[in-house]
Design a protein around this motif. Structure first.
Motif, PDB file in Angstrom:
ATOM      1  N   ASN A  85       0.926  -1.272  -0.079  1.00  0.00           N
ATOM      2  CA  ASN A  85       0.080   0.022   0.042  1.00  0.00           C
ATOM      3  C   ASN A  85       0.891   1.254  -0.138  1.00  0.00           C
ATOM      4  O   ASN A  85       0.418   2.273  -0.773  1.00  0.00           O
ATOM      5  N   ILE A  86       2.007   1.368   0.677  1.00  0.00           N
ATOM      6  CA  ILE A  86       2.897   2.416   0.757  1.00  0.00           C
ATOM      7  C   ILE A  86       3.508   2.577  -0.729  1.00  0.00           C
ATOM      8  O   ILE A  86       3.446   3.777  -1.178  1.00  0.00           O
ATOM      9  N   LEU A  87       3.859   1.491  -1.171  1.00  0.00           N
ATOM     10  CA  LEU A  87       4.236   1.653  -2.761  1.00  0.00           C
ATOM     11  C   LEU A  87       3.332   2.088  -3.629  1.00  0.00           C
ATOM     12  O   LEU A  87       3.711   2.880  -4.629  1.00  0.00           O
ATOM     13  N   TRP A  88       2.181   1.606  -3.528  1.00  0.00           N
ATOM     14  CA  TRP A  88       1.013   2.107  -4.235  1.00  0.00           C
ATOM     15  C   TRP A  88       0.611   3.407  -4.229  1.00  0.00           C
ATOM     16  O   TRP A  88       0.680   4.219  -5.066  1.00  0.00           O
ATOM     17  N   ILE A  89       0.673   3.912  -3.062  1.00  0.00           N
ATOM     18  CA  ILE A  89       0.403   5.529  -2.744  1.00  0.00           C
ATOM     19  C   ILE A  89       1.392   6.316  -3.605  1.00  0.00           C
ATOM     20  O   ILE A  89       1.082   7.393  -4.005  1.00  0.00           O
ATOM     21  N   VAL A  90       2.630   5.708  -3.557  1.00  0.00           N
ATOM     22  CA  VAL A  90       3.581   6.594  -4.050  1.00  0.00           C
ATOM     23  C   VAL A  90       3.710   6.601  -5.561  1.00  0.00           C
ATOM     24  O   VAL A  90       3.679   7.631  -6.348  1.00  0.00           O
ATOM     25  N   LEU A  91       3.250   5.269  -5.991  1.00  0.00           N
ATOM     26  CA  LEU A  91       3.094   5.309  -7.780  1.00  0.00           C
ATOM     27  C   LEU A  91       1.885   5.588  -8.318  1.00  0.00           C
ATOM     28  O   LEU A  91       1.878   6.536  -9.426  1.00  0.00           O
ATOM     29  N   LEU A  92       0.607   5.219  -7.702  1.00  0.00           N
ATOM     30  CA  LEU A  92      -0.628   5.513  -8.291  1.00  0.00           C
ATOM     31  C   LEU A  92      -1.765   6.162  -7.697  1.00  0.00           C
ATOM     32  O   LEU A  92      -2.787   6.713  -8.045  1.00  0.00           O
TER      33      LEU A  92
END
Length: 138
Positions: free
Chosen positions: A70-77
């Motif tokens: 989810n942290i990676l998702w926030i940053v990317l999309l």
């Protein structure tokens, strides 16, 4: 009433918000390692397309990998989708008829940030419906 709300939602904002989630899902599916993001995005696209009468909840097996994802998702999309919900909610609130839909759109902002670990379930009672009026109000 849910069907009427869903039809109006689809016409006013649902189709293009769902399209944004589908595009995000396709982008996420380009790499093998980000396919779970794509699957989560497609799942939320179906929810955003026709939300009334359903709600989301975190799965019981929500783990550390989902938090990192989810942290990676926030940053990317995720932030782009959240901005889309905020703008759609603002535009919907410009008319009196659109205010309930704008508020519903703003209630979906957390979904744009945290798609992994979410599960879409039907609403069993009015008290569970995230888009229903506050308790004690018609």
């Amino acid at each position: 009433m849910r069907t009427l709300g869903n039809v109006l939602w689809f016409i006013l904002a649902g189709w293009w918000l769902a399209l944004a989630y589908v595009i995000a899902g396709v982008i996420a599916c380009v790499l093998i390692i980000t396919i779970p993001f794509g699957i989560a995005s497609f799942r939320l696209a179906s929810y955003v397309l026709w939300p009334f009468g359903r709600r989301t909840e975190f799965r019981a097996d929500f783990g550390v990998l989902a938090v990192i994802g989810n942290i990676l998702w926030i940053v990317l999309l995720g932030w782009e989708l959240a901005i889309g919900h905020l703008i759609a909610g603002l535009l919907l609130c410009l008319t009196i008829v659109g205010i309930p839909f704008g508020i519903a759109c703003w209630k979906m902002v957390p979904l744009a940030f945290l798609p992994l670990g979410q599960r879409i379930v039907p609403v069993r009672s009015r008290g569970e419906d995230p888009f229903a009026a506050a308790p004690g109000h018609p």
